[in-house]
Design a protein around this motif. Structure first.
Motif, PDB file in Angstrom:
ATOM      1  N   TYR A 218       0.834  -1.197   0.000  1.00 51.69           N
ATOM      2  CA  TYR A 218       0.000   0.000   0.000  1.00 51.69           C
ATOM      3  C   TYR A 218       0.872   1.251   0.000  1.00 51.69           C
ATOM      4  CZ  TYR A 218      -4.041  -2.868   1.057  1.00 51.69           C
ATOM      5  OH  TYR A 218      -5.046  -3.790   0.989  1.00 51.69           O
ATOM      6  N   THR A 219       0.372   2.303  -0.635  1.00 55.23           N
ATOM      7  CA  THR A 219       1.008   3.608  -0.588  1.00 55.23           C
ATOM      8  C   THR A 219       0.258   4.438   0.432  1.00 55.23           C
ATOM      9  OG1 THR A 219       1.598   3.476  -2.920  1.00 55.23           O
ATOM     10  CG2 THR A 219       1.584   5.674  -1.926  1.00 55.23           C
ATOM     11  N   ALA A 220       0.984   4.991   1.388  1.00 49.55           N
ATOM     12  CA  ALA A 220       0.357   5.821   2.417  1.00 49.55           C
ATOM     13  C   ALA A 220       0.295   7.263   1.921  1.00 49.55           C
ATOM     14  CB  ALA A 220       1.152   5.758   3.711  1.00 49.55           C
ATOM     15  N   GLY A 221      -0.823   7.893   2.172  1.00 51.95           N
ATOM     16  CA  GLY A 221      -0.958   9.313   1.866  1.00 51.95           C
ATOM     17  C   GLY A 221      -0.411  10.133   3.008  1.00 51.95           C
ATOM     18  N   LEU A 222      -0.608  11.411   2.944  1.00 50.01           N
ATOM     19  CA  LEU A 222      -0.182  12.287   4.031  1.00 50.01           C
ATOM     20  C   LEU A 222      -1.208  12.255   5.149  1.00 50.01           C
ATOM     21  CD1 LEU A 222       1.020  15.406   2.007  1.00 50.01           C
ATOM     22  CD2 LEU A 222       2.420  13.604   3.026  1.00 50.01           C
ATOM     23  N   TRP A 223      -0.748  12.502   6.333  1.00 47.70           N
ATOM     24  CA  TRP A 223      -1.657  12.638   7.469  1.00 47.70           C
ATOM     25  C   TRP A 223      -2.516  13.868   7.248  1.00 47.70           C
ATOM     26  CZ3 TRP A 223      -2.541   9.096  11.122  1.00 47.70           C
ATOM     27  CH2 TRP A 223      -1.619   8.066  11.263  1.00 47.70           C
ATOM     28  N   GLY A 224      -3.738  13.830   7.750  1.00 45.87           N
ATOM     29  CA  GLY A 224      -4.660  14.950   7.600  1.00 45.87           C
ATOM     30  C   GLY A 224      -5.537  15.079   8.828  1.00 45.87           C
ATOM     31  N   GLY A 225      -6.661  15.756   8.666  1.00 43.38           N
ATOM     32  CA  GLY A 225      -7.529  16.031   9.819  1.00 43.38           C
ATOM     33  C   GLY A 225      -6.809  16.987  10.747  1.00 43.38           C
ATOM     34  N   ALA A 226      -6.720  16.645  12.007  1.00 43.04           N
ATOM     35  CA  ALA A 226      -6.049  17.493  12.995  1.00 43.04           C
ATOM     36  C   ALA A 226      -4.533  17.352  12.959  1.00 43.04           C
ATOM     37  CB  ALA A 226      -6.565  17.167  14.395  1.00 43.04           C
ATOM     38  N   CYS A 227      -4.026  16.350  12.254  1.00 42.72           N
ATOM     39  CA  CYS A 227      -2.581  16.126  12.183  1.00 42.72           C
ATOM     40  C   CYS A 227      -1.966  16.909  11.029  1.00 42.72           C
ATOM     41  CB  CYS A 227      -2.269  14.644  11.968  1.00 42.72           C
ATOM     42  SG  CYS A 227      -2.303  13.647  13.454  1.00 42.72           S
ATOM     43  N   ALA A 228      -0.762  17.382  11.251  1.00 47.67           N
ATOM     44  CA  ALA A 228       0.022  17.969  10.169  1.00 47.67           C
ATOM     45  C   ALA A 228       0.438  16.835   9.231  1.00 47.67           C
ATOM     46  CB  ALA A 228       1.247  18.689  10.726  1.00 47.67           C
ATOM     47  N   SER A 229       0.966  17.162   8.060  1.00 44.00           N
ATOM     48  CA  SER A 229       1.320  16.145   7.065  1.00 44.00           C
ATOM     49  C   SER A 229       2.365  15.155   7.569  1.00 44.00           C
ATOM     50  CB  SER A 229       1.801  16.806   5.773  1.00 44.00           C
ATOM     51  OG  SER A 229       2.962  17.563   6.017  1.00 44.00           O
ATOM     52  N   ASP A 230       3.117  15.498   8.619  1.00 47.04           N
ATOM     53  CA  ASP A 230       4.107  14.582   9.193  1.00 47.04           C
ATOM     54  C   ASP A 230       3.551  13.786  10.373  1.00 47.04           C
ATOM     55  OD1 ASP A 230       3.957  16.517  11.176  1.00 47.04           O
ATOM     56  OD2 ASP A 230       6.107  16.943  11.200  1.00 47.04           O
ATOM     57  N   GLY A 231       2.245  13.915  10.659  1.00 46.71           N
ATOM     58  CA  GLY A 231       1.617  13.177  11.749  1.00 46.71           C
ATOM     59  C   GLY A 231       1.649  13.887  13.089  1.00 46.71           C
ATOM     60  N   SER A 232       2.233  15.065  13.136  1.00 50.29           N
ATOM     61  CA  SER A 232       2.303  15.779  14.420  1.00 50.29           C
ATOM     62  C   SER A 232       0.966  16.454  14.738  1.00 50.29           C
ATOM     63  CB  SER A 232       3.433  16.814  14.404  1.00 50.29           C
ATOM     64  OG  SER A 232       3.183  17.798  13.417  1.00 50.29           O
ATOM     65  N   VAL A 233       0.646  16.488  16.035  1.00 45.51           N
ATOM     66  CA  VAL A 233      -0.595  17.105  16.514  1.00 45.51           C
ATOM     67  C   VAL A 233      -0.333  17.644  17.922  1.00 45.51           C
ATOM     68  CG1 VAL A 233      -1.521  14.918  17.416  1.00 45.51           C
ATOM     69  CG2 VAL A 233      -3.087  16.792  16.833  1.00 45.51           C
ATOM     70  N   THR A 234      -0.916  18.789  18.227  1.00 52.46           N
ATOM     71  CA  THR A 234      -0.778  19.367  19.564  1.00 52.46           C
ATOM     72  C   THR A 234      -2.137  19.370  20.240  1.00 52.46           C
ATOM     73  OG1 THR A 234       1.048  20.756  18.805  1.00 52.46           O
ATOM     74  CG2 THR A 234      -0.044  21.420  20.844  1.00 52.46           C
ATOM     75  N   LEU A 235      -2.170  18.851  21.459  1.00 53.44           N
ATOM     76  CA  LEU A 235      -3.405  18.793  22.240  1.00 53.44           C
ATOM     77  C   LEU A 235      -3.394  19.835  23.344  1.00 53.44           C
ATOM     78  CD1 LEU A 235      -3.775  14.914  22.715  1.00 53.44           C
ATOM     79  CD2 LEU A 235      -4.961  16.385  21.060  1.00 53.44           C
ATOM     80  N   ALA A 236      -4.500  20.538  23.473  1.00 55.67           N
ATOM     81  CA  ALA A 236      -4.717  21.463  24.594  1.00 55.67           C
ATOM     82  C   ALA A 236      -5.802  20.850  25.477  1.00 55.67           C
ATOM     83  CB  ALA A 236      -5.156  22.830  24.067  1.00 55.67           C
ATOM     84  N   ALA A 237      -5.943  21.347  26.671  1.00 58.69           N
ATOM     85  CA  ALA A 237      -6.969  20.835  27.585  1.00 58.69           C
ATOM     86  C   ALA A 237      -8.341  20.882  26.909  1.00 58.69           C
ATOM     87  CB  ALA A 237      -6.983  21.652  28.875  1.00 58.69           C
ATOM     88  N   GLY A 238      -9.082  19.776  26.969  1.00 56.60           N
ATOM     89  CA  GLY A 238     -10.428  19.711  26.404  1.00 56.60           C
ATOM     90  C   GLY A 238     -10.501  19.420  24.921  1.00 56.60           C
ATOM     91  N   ASP A 239      -9.359  19.325  24.240  1.00 59.02           N
ATOM     92  CA  ASP A 239      -9.370  19.033  22.794  1.00 59.02           C
ATOM     93  C   ASP A 239      -9.933  17.646  22.499  1.00 59.02           C
ATOM     94  OD1 ASP A 239      -8.350  21.428  21.915  1.00 59.02           O
ATOM     95  OD2 ASP A 239      -6.330  20.676  21.481  1.00 59.02           O
ATOM     96  N   ASP A 240     -10.622  17.553  21.376  1.00 60.31           N
ATOM     97  CA  ASP A 240     -11.100  16.281  20.837  1.00 60.31           C
ATOM     98  C   ASP A 240     -10.730  16.306  19.354  1.00 60.31           C
ATOM     99  OD1 ASP A 240     -12.313  13.945  20.124  1.00 60.31           O
ATOM    100  OD2 ASP A 240     -14.352  14.572  20.652  1.00 60.31           O
ATOM    101  N   LYS A 241      -9.548  15.795  19.010  1.00 57.02           N
ATOM    102  CA  LYS A 241      -9.029  15.884  17.649  1.00 57.02           C
ATOM    103  C   LYS A 241      -8.971  14.513  16.989  1.00 57.02           C
ATOM    104  CE  LYS A 241      -6.324  20.098  18.270  1.00 57.02           C
ATOM    105  NZ  LYS A 241      -4.991  20.726  18.117  1.00 57.02           N
ATOM    106  N   THR A 242      -9.132  14.536  15.684  1.00 58.04           N
ATOM    107  CA  THR A 242      -9.082  13.315  14.885  1.00 58.04           C
ATOM    108  C   THR A 242      -8.049  13.491  13.778  1.00 58.04           C
ATOM    109  OG1 THR A 242     -11.421  12.867  15.292  1.00 58.04           O
ATOM    110  CG2 THR A 242     -10.409  11.768  13.401  1.00 58.04           C
ATOM    111  N   CYS A 243      -7.141  12.523  13.673  1.00 55.95           N
ATOM    112  CA  CYS A 243      -6.154  12.489  12.594  1.00 55.95           C
ATOM    113  C   CYS A 243      -6.575  11.415  11.594  1.00 55.95           C
ATOM    114  CB  CYS A 243      -4.769  12.150  13.144  1.00 55.95           C
ATOM    115  SG  CYS A 243      -4.087  13.422  14.227  1.00 55.95           S
TER     116      CYS A 243
END
Length: 158
Positions: A40-65
């Motif tokens: 399989y070829t993987a695409g880039l990360w998306g949703g709440a994640c940056a294209s490298d898979g990084s995500v920052t959570l703050a108190a109360g966040d509900d994020k989806t990558c």
């Protein structure tokens, strides 16, 4: 068939299940990743994640990558050569080329065949002598395709 769980999803070093909310992560920076699969070829990360898979959570966040993996379809090309010495007039596509029971055109790459075993064949012509199949095909026209393959089979008629 592969399922979402076949790709070894992680947040940092913690294994996670696709589609399941995880509330055990602290505020701050995190990285989503997957083990992947060579078929399989993987695409880039998306949703709440940056294209490298990084995500920052703050108190109360509900994020989806999200990430999408696409199966690497195998490709198969049949190349027919016709030697018209002695007055022959046939062309490459006058010999009824097939992969399994599907008609194909000489020199055209086909990506509609599944992984596994297949057989190249031709209708032939009594005025021409067919050589053996070559290239990626065994002498009997058999060929096995794996994900991501790009194979070419050849045959010459004289």
């Amino acid at each position: 068939m592969l399922f979402r769980s076949d790709f070894g999803l992680k947040i940092d070093s913690t294994a996670v299940t696709s589609g399941t909310t995880n509330d055990s992560f602290s505020t701050g920076s995190h990285t989503a990743s997957e083990a992947g699969d060579l078929d399989y070829t993987a695409g880039l990360w998306g949703g709440a994640c940056a294209s490298d898979g990084s995500v920052t959570l703050a108190a109360g966040d509900d994020k989806t990558c999200t990430i999408t993996n696409t199966f690497k379809k195998p490709k198969l090309t049949l190349v027919k050569t016709v030697v018209n010495t002695g007055g022959g007039t046939k062309g490459a596509n006058d010999f009824g080329l097939k992969i399994d029971s599907t008609a194909v055109t000489s020199g055209t790459t086909n990506d509609s065949f599944s992984t596994g075993s297949h057989t190249a064949s031709e209708a032939g012509d009594p005025d021409y002598t067919a050589g053996l199949w070559g290239g990626a095909c065994a002498s009997d026209g058999s060929v096995t395709l794996a994900a991501g393959d790009d194979k070419t089979c050849t045959i010459t008629n004289t």
